[in-house]
Design an enzyme around this catalytic site. Structure first.
Site, PDB file in Angstrom:
ATOM      1  N   SER A 194      33.627   9.866 -26.386  1.00  0.00           N
ATOM      2  CA  SER A 194      33.194  10.307 -25.057  1.00  0.00           C
ATOM      3  C   SER A 194      33.890  11.602 -24.639  1.00  0.00           C
ATOM      4  O   SER A 194      33.760  12.607 -25.321  1.00  0.00           O
ATOM      5  CB  SER A 194      33.339   9.182 -24.033  1.00  0.00           C
ATOM      6  N   ASP A 403      23.139   4.584 -26.651  1.00  0.00           N
ATOM      7  CA  ASP A 403      23.962   5.100 -25.554  1.00  0.00           C
ATOM      8  C   ASP A 403      23.138   6.044 -24.692  1.00  0.00           C
ATOM      9  O   ASP A 403      22.596   7.029 -25.182  1.00  0.00           O
ATOM     10  CB  ASP A 403      25.171   5.842 -26.137  1.00  0.00           C
ATOM     11  N   HIS A 455      27.719   3.293 -26.632  1.00  0.00           N
ATOM     12  CA  HIS A 455      28.765   4.311 -26.506  1.00  0.00           C
ATOM     13  C   HIS A 455      30.026   3.933 -27.278  1.00  0.00           C
ATOM     14  O   HIS A 455      30.741   4.795 -27.777  1.00  0.00           O
ATOM     15  CB  HIS A 455      29.087   4.467 -25.022  1.00  0.00           C
TER      16      HIS A 455
END
Length: 482
Positions: A194, A403, A455
């Site tokens: 991320s 995601d 994610h």
């Protein structure tokens, strides 16, 4: 209301100062010189609720990064499983993003560490897919203000940006290697997910630059980096987020057409019309899990400070005007389990964390304060990719294809923008005779998708995640046949 906020801020500053003054007596030990005794002092014999077997060799503690400001970062380190000996296996640093999310609460205790927090934070359970099968794992809570990491200078928390974070992480590494000199010559890799899509390449770039004097005592044997579902470039990240929401039936054709008409994502400041259109996407994601669009939504009580409804989808539209300020990697259920566990006094004591007991507030897996005060000054990491690929570092990017926050479409746009020649065209890779995802090899870089993962790839698809990191560390190709 403003007076109350100011008073609360003063209380936080006082609490922080008390905590850090209590920690200051141990700052001399956090600098990292000497190895031996300091290393052994950080050894964690066993954590509360840890299974009796298999044995896990682990260390945790503070490493000073700025003596003048009184800054120290907290780490959790797992030696690789035997055969061969840990000293012969690579060292892999893992960073979570946010900004403001803990690599201990997420990466270590929920995703790829050998010990995962069980439901309700009652105990730990062994993770058979822990990445310490392949490498020595080093988890770092960064920047200061995240998790157990702290600063004795409150203004530091208002000055956080990508450069600040990279410098502190580099100082941490230099001092950590002094404490663990047996790993100084190991192959070293940096990884994360991320917003660590910024942290990881920037730290790699800093190490690369400081390594130009190969005779220096601070030389680090950096070989490459790997990032998962990474925020990389504002334009492509935003464009891909909108396109993914439309192509996966999150929003209507009309909403998507409105976004295309009103949004110029090349401008970092969105117009009112664009902001309103994008907020329609966020309102739809409020009903499901943006980080894994096909997974059930966590329905635990969400009244805490880390509530996704409050932190991500606040009615205040200013929150989204400059950047999409949502924690990158937030899973409310798993974060709740981690918070339950790491706030236990006996856990902190065994963990060598918060020794004074004066941590300002509870330990949180993600910090709203860091997220909301962070200075997002870097809009694209792509120039660093180009530089480090030319320098010969091994570079991989992987993406869970379910995601919605940092979708695979965004990553494809980013990688294609590098203009690298293709070495091996887009093809499937396999695990247990099933398609695990796709990958494409470029000259200098590999991009991998993980089918059905969100994610948090190591959490959603642990077996695939372990196979992926094994291939990366060994410089091997993923299996292309059943």
């Amino acid at each position: 209301m403003a007076v109350a906020a100011a008073a609360a801020a003063r209380r936080r500053d006082v609490s922080c100062l008390l905590l850090l003054l209590c920690f200051s007596s141990s700052m001399a030990a956090t600098g990292g010189g000497g190895g031996g005794g300091e290393q052994e002092a950080d050894r964690v014999a066993r954590l509360p609720g840890q299974p009796a077997s298999p044995a896990v060799s682990q260390f945790a503690g503070y490493v000073g990064v700025d003596e003048r400001h009184g800054r120290a970062l907290f780490y959790w380190f797992f030696e690789a499983q035997a055969s061969p000996a840990p000293e012969k296996k690579p060292l892999l640093l893992w960073l979570n993003g946010g900004p403001g999310c803990s690599s201990i609460g997420y990466g270590a205790a929920s995703e790829l560490g050998p010990l995962r927090v069980a439901r309700q934070g009652a105990a730990l359970e062994f993770n058979q897919y822990g990445w310490n099968k392949e490498a020595n794992l080093l988890f770092l809570e960064s920047p200061v203000g995240v998790g157990f990491s702290y600063t004795n200078t409150s203004s530091d928390l208002s000055n956080l940006n990508d450069d600040f974070v990279a410098e502190d992480a580099y100082s941490f590494l230099v001092n950590w290697f002094k404490r663990f000199p047996q790993y100084k010559d190991n192959e070293f890799y940096i990884s994360g997910e991320s917003y660590a899509g910024h942290y990881v390449p920037q730290l790699a770039d800093l190490v690369y630059e400081r390594n130009k004097d190969k005779r220096a005592s601070t030389y680090i044997n950096l070989k490459g980096f790997i990032v998962g579902n990474p925020l990389t470039d504002d334009y492509y990240d935003s464009k891909g987020l909108a396109e993914y929401a439309w192509s996966h039936a999150i929003v209507s054709d009309q909403v998507y057409e409105r976004i295309k008409k009103t949004c110029n994502f090349k401008n970092s400041n969105w117009t009112d019309d664009c902001n309103a259109a994008m907020n329609i996407i966020f309102s739809q994601y409020n009903q499901i899990d943006i980080y894994n669009i096909y997974a059930p939504k966590c329905l635990l009580n969400s009244t805490s400070a880390s509530s996704p409804d409050r932190a991500f989808f606040a009615n205040n539209q200013e929150q989204f005007r400059w950047r999409i300020k949502m924690f990158s990697g937030y899973d409310p259920c798993y974060s709740s389990y981690a918070e339950d566990y790491f706030n236990k006094h006996d856990v902190q004591e065994a963990f060598h964390a918060n020794a004074s007991g004066l941590l300002p507030g509870k330990w949180q897996v993600c910090s709203d304060q860091i997220l909301n005060s962070y200075n997002f000054s870097v809009l694209s990491i792509l120039p660093i990719y180009s530089k480090l690929i030319k320098a010969g570092l091994r570079v991989w990017l992987y993406s869970g294809d379910a995601d919605g926050r940092v979708p695979v479409i965004s990553s494809r746009y980013c990688v294609e923008a590098l203009g690298l020649p293709i070495k091996t065209d887009w093809q499937s890779w396999y695990l247990d005779k099933q398609v695990a995802g796709r990958f494409v090899e470029y000259h200098g870089m590999t991009m991998v998708t993980v089918r059905g993962a969100g994610h948090l790839v190591p959490l959603n698809k642990p077996a695939e995640g372990l196979m992926l990191i094994n291939a990366f560390l060994h410089g091997e190709k993923l299996p292309t046949s059943r």
